[in-house]
Design an enzyme around this catalytic site. Sequence first.
Site, PDB file in Angstrom:
ATOM      1  N   ASP A 110       0.832  -1.209   0.000  1.00 30.43           N
ATOM      2  CA  ASP A 110       0.000   0.000   0.000  1.00 30.43           C
ATOM      3  C   ASP A 110       0.868   1.261   0.000  1.00 30.43           C
ATOM      4  O   ASP A 110       1.990   1.252   0.514  1.00 30.43           O
ATOM      5  CB  ASP A 110      -0.912  -0.019   1.236  1.00 30.43           C
ATOM      6  N   HIS A 168       2.268   3.704  -9.088  1.00 27.47           N
ATOM      7  CA  HIS A 168       1.939   2.296  -9.369  1.00 27.47           C
ATOM      8  C   HIS A 168       3.080   1.623 -10.122  1.00 27.47           C
ATOM      9  O   HIS A 168       3.388   0.451  -9.886  1.00 27.47           O
ATOM     10  CB  HIS A 168       0.638   2.198 -10.167  1.00 27.47           C
ATOM     11  N   GLU A 194     -12.512  -4.537  -4.202  1.00 29.79           N
ATOM     12  CA  GLU A 194     -12.963  -3.150  -3.997  1.00 29.79           C
ATOM     13  C   GLU A 194     -12.199  -2.151  -4.862  1.00 29.79           C
ATOM     14  O   GLU A 194     -12.673  -1.033  -5.085  1.00 29.79           O
ATOM     15  CB  GLU A 194     -12.822  -2.757  -2.522  1.00 29.79           C
ATOM     16  N   LEU A 215      10.303 -20.653  -5.178  1.00 26.88           N
ATOM     17  CA  LEU A 215       9.409 -19.712  -4.496  1.00 26.88           C
ATOM     18  C   LEU A 215       8.064 -19.712  -5.216  1.00 26.88           C
ATOM     19  O   LEU A 215       8.025 -19.700  -6.446  1.00 26.88           O
ATOM     20  CB  LEU A 215      10.014 -18.297  -4.557  1.00 26.88           C
ATOM     21  N   ARG A 230       2.071  -4.772   6.205  1.00 25.43           N
ATOM     22  CA  ARG A 230       1.332  -3.736   5.477  1.00 25.43           C
ATOM     23  C   ARG A 230       2.129  -2.438   5.542  1.00 25.43           C
ATOM     24  O   ARG A 230       2.481  -1.974   6.625  1.00 25.43           O
ATOM     25  CB  ARG A 230      -0.078  -3.506   6.022  1.00 25.43           C
ATOM     26  N   ARG A 285      -4.924  -2.099   8.775  1.00 26.49           N
ATOM     27  CA  ARG A 285      -6.139  -2.895   8.565  1.00 26.49           C
ATOM     28  C   ARG A 285      -5.848  -3.940   7.504  1.00 26.49           C
ATOM     29  O   ARG A 285      -4.862  -3.849   6.775  1.00 26.49           O
ATOM     30  CB  ARG A 285      -7.307  -1.995   8.147  1.00 26.49           C
ATOM     31  N   GLU A 288       1.317 -13.211  12.252  1.00 30.42           N
ATOM     32  CA  GLU A 288       1.893 -12.054  12.921  1.00 30.42           C
ATOM     33  C   GLU A 288       1.765 -10.872  11.961  1.00 30.42           C
ATOM     34  O   GLU A 288       1.927 -11.029  10.748  1.00 30.42           O
ATOM     35  CB  GLU A 288       3.378 -12.299  13.240  1.00 30.42           C
TER      36      GLU A 288
HETATM   37  C1  IPE Z   1      -5.481  -2.659  -0.157  1.00 28.30           C
HETATM   38  O1  IPE Z   1      -5.147  -1.329  -0.352  1.00 28.30           O
HETATM   39  C2  IPE Z   1      -5.445  -3.397  -1.462  1.00 28.30           C
HETATM   40  C3  IPE Z   1      -4.144  -3.522  -2.085  1.00 28.30           C
HETATM   41  C4  IPE Z   1      -2.995  -3.172  -1.572  1.00 28.30           C
HETATM   42  C5  IPE Z   1      -4.174  -4.120  -3.388  1.00 28.30           C
HETATM   43  P1  IPE Z   1      -6.244  -0.188  -0.510  1.00 28.30           P
HETATM   44  O2  IPE Z   1      -5.495   1.077  -0.645  1.00 28.30           O
HETATM   45  O3  IPE Z   1      -7.175  -0.552  -1.598  1.00 28.30           O
HETATM   46  O4  IPE Z   1      -7.008  -0.292   0.888  1.00 28.30           O
HETATM   47  P2  IPE Z   1      -7.913   0.770   1.658  1.00 28.30           P
HETATM   48  O5  IPE Z   1      -8.930   1.249   0.701  1.00 28.30           O
HETATM   49  O6  IPE Z   1      -7.001   1.880   2.109  1.00 28.30           O
HETATM   50  O7  IPE Z   1      -8.471   0.010   2.820  1.00 28.30           O
HETATM   51  C1  IPE Z   2      -1.551   0.322  -3.400  1.00 28.41           C
HETATM   52  O1  IPE Z   2      -1.350   1.690  -3.455  1.00 28.41           O
HETATM   53  C2  IPE Z   2      -1.826  -0.270  -4.759  1.00 28.41           C
HETATM   54  C3  IPE Z   2      -3.214  -0.671  -4.969  1.00 28.41           C
HETATM   55  C4  IPE Z   2      -4.170  -0.663  -4.083  1.00 28.41           C
HETATM   56  C5  IPE Z   2      -3.542  -1.124  -6.296  1.00 28.41           C
HETATM   57  P1  IPE Z   2      -2.548   2.725  -3.402  1.00 28.41           P
HETATM   58  O2  IPE Z   2      -2.966   3.055  -4.795  1.00 28.41           O
HETATM   59  O3  IPE Z   2      -3.640   2.231  -2.525  1.00 28.41           O
HETATM   60  O4  IPE Z   2      -1.836   3.982  -2.741  1.00 28.41           O
HETATM   61  P2  IPE Z   2      -2.451   4.989  -1.697  1.00 28.41           P
HETATM   62  O5  IPE Z   2      -3.002   4.192  -0.567  1.00 28.41           O
HETATM   63  O6  IPE Z   2      -3.519   5.762  -2.423  1.00 28.41           O
HETATM   64  O7  IPE Z   2      -1.292   5.850  -1.288  1.00 28.41           O
HETATM   65 MG    MG Z   3      -4.070   2.453  -0.559  1.00 24.71          MG
END
Ligand code: IPE
Ligand code: IPE
Ligand code: MG
Length: 221
Positions: A6, A23, A53, A117, A168, A174, A187
């Site tokens: 994330d 990305h 989602e 792996l 995470r 979360r 963990e």
């Molecule tokens: C969780 O990240 C999904 C991925 C890392 C693919 P999100 O950025 O979508 O999660 P929320 O919306 O902050 O919970």
């Molecule tokens: C995680 O990064 C990648 C995906 C969920 C696809 P985000 O795109 O959620 O990045 P933030 O949370 O907006 O910084």
């Molecule tokens: Mg995110």
Amino acid sequence: MAIIMDGNGRWARKRGFPRSVGHRAGTENVRKAVKYCVRNGIRFLTVYAFSTENFRRPPEEVGILMRLLVEYFEKEMPELKENGVRLNVIGDVSAFPAYVQEAIRKGLDATKECEKLVLSIALGYGARAEIVQAFQKMLVSGETDITEETVSRYLYTSDLPDPDLIIRTSGEERLSNFLLYQAAYSEFYFTDTLWPDFDDDAFDKAVAEYAKRERRYGGVV
Ligand code: IPE
Ligand code: IPE
Ligand code: MG
């Protein structure tokens, strides 16, 4: 090991770039994660790349993520094979564009003999959807002996061990619908570091922290 990758968007915003740049950087960092696991004898790496989602995001962003995915599958294939990495996908990709599904199919096929792996990429993944489809399949196959083991067998992760460590990045604490059933005794390691910045030192720190944990599984030590 499992990773909720994330913070790509925030990584880009901090630098004044569009989210797509984040990305791309995040996708490139998967290569580092794979190498880290191969080097350190970690046999299973599961990464959360696109949740059920995430389809709620603007269509342009979803499109970029789809294209990056195909690029990853095509570009990384030789190196994955060389490193003995078997690709695996968990989730439901039936709503993904056909060209993406085709790239996934090819990637899975090209690495099916690899054994060092298992890199599982969670795509179109949602743990609740996973549990629901498991029960639907059990019903269809007339399964009557429903145990914890049976349920595990009908999840997307039937061939994978439960994750010992779930990382995470980006400061969120979360699960966001990731591995709800499998994470019963995992963990957790949360860090403010954004996914594209999560380097070898960051991995070492996470693993060192994991090594200090005392896992009791409800018992006493
Ligand atoms: C969780 O990240 C999904 C991925 C890392 C693919 P999100 O950025 O979508 O999660 P929320 O919306 O902050 O919970
Ligand atoms: C995680 O990064 C990648 C995906 C969920 C696809 P985000 O795109 O959620 O990045 P933030 O949370 O907006 O910084
Ligand atoms: Mg995110």
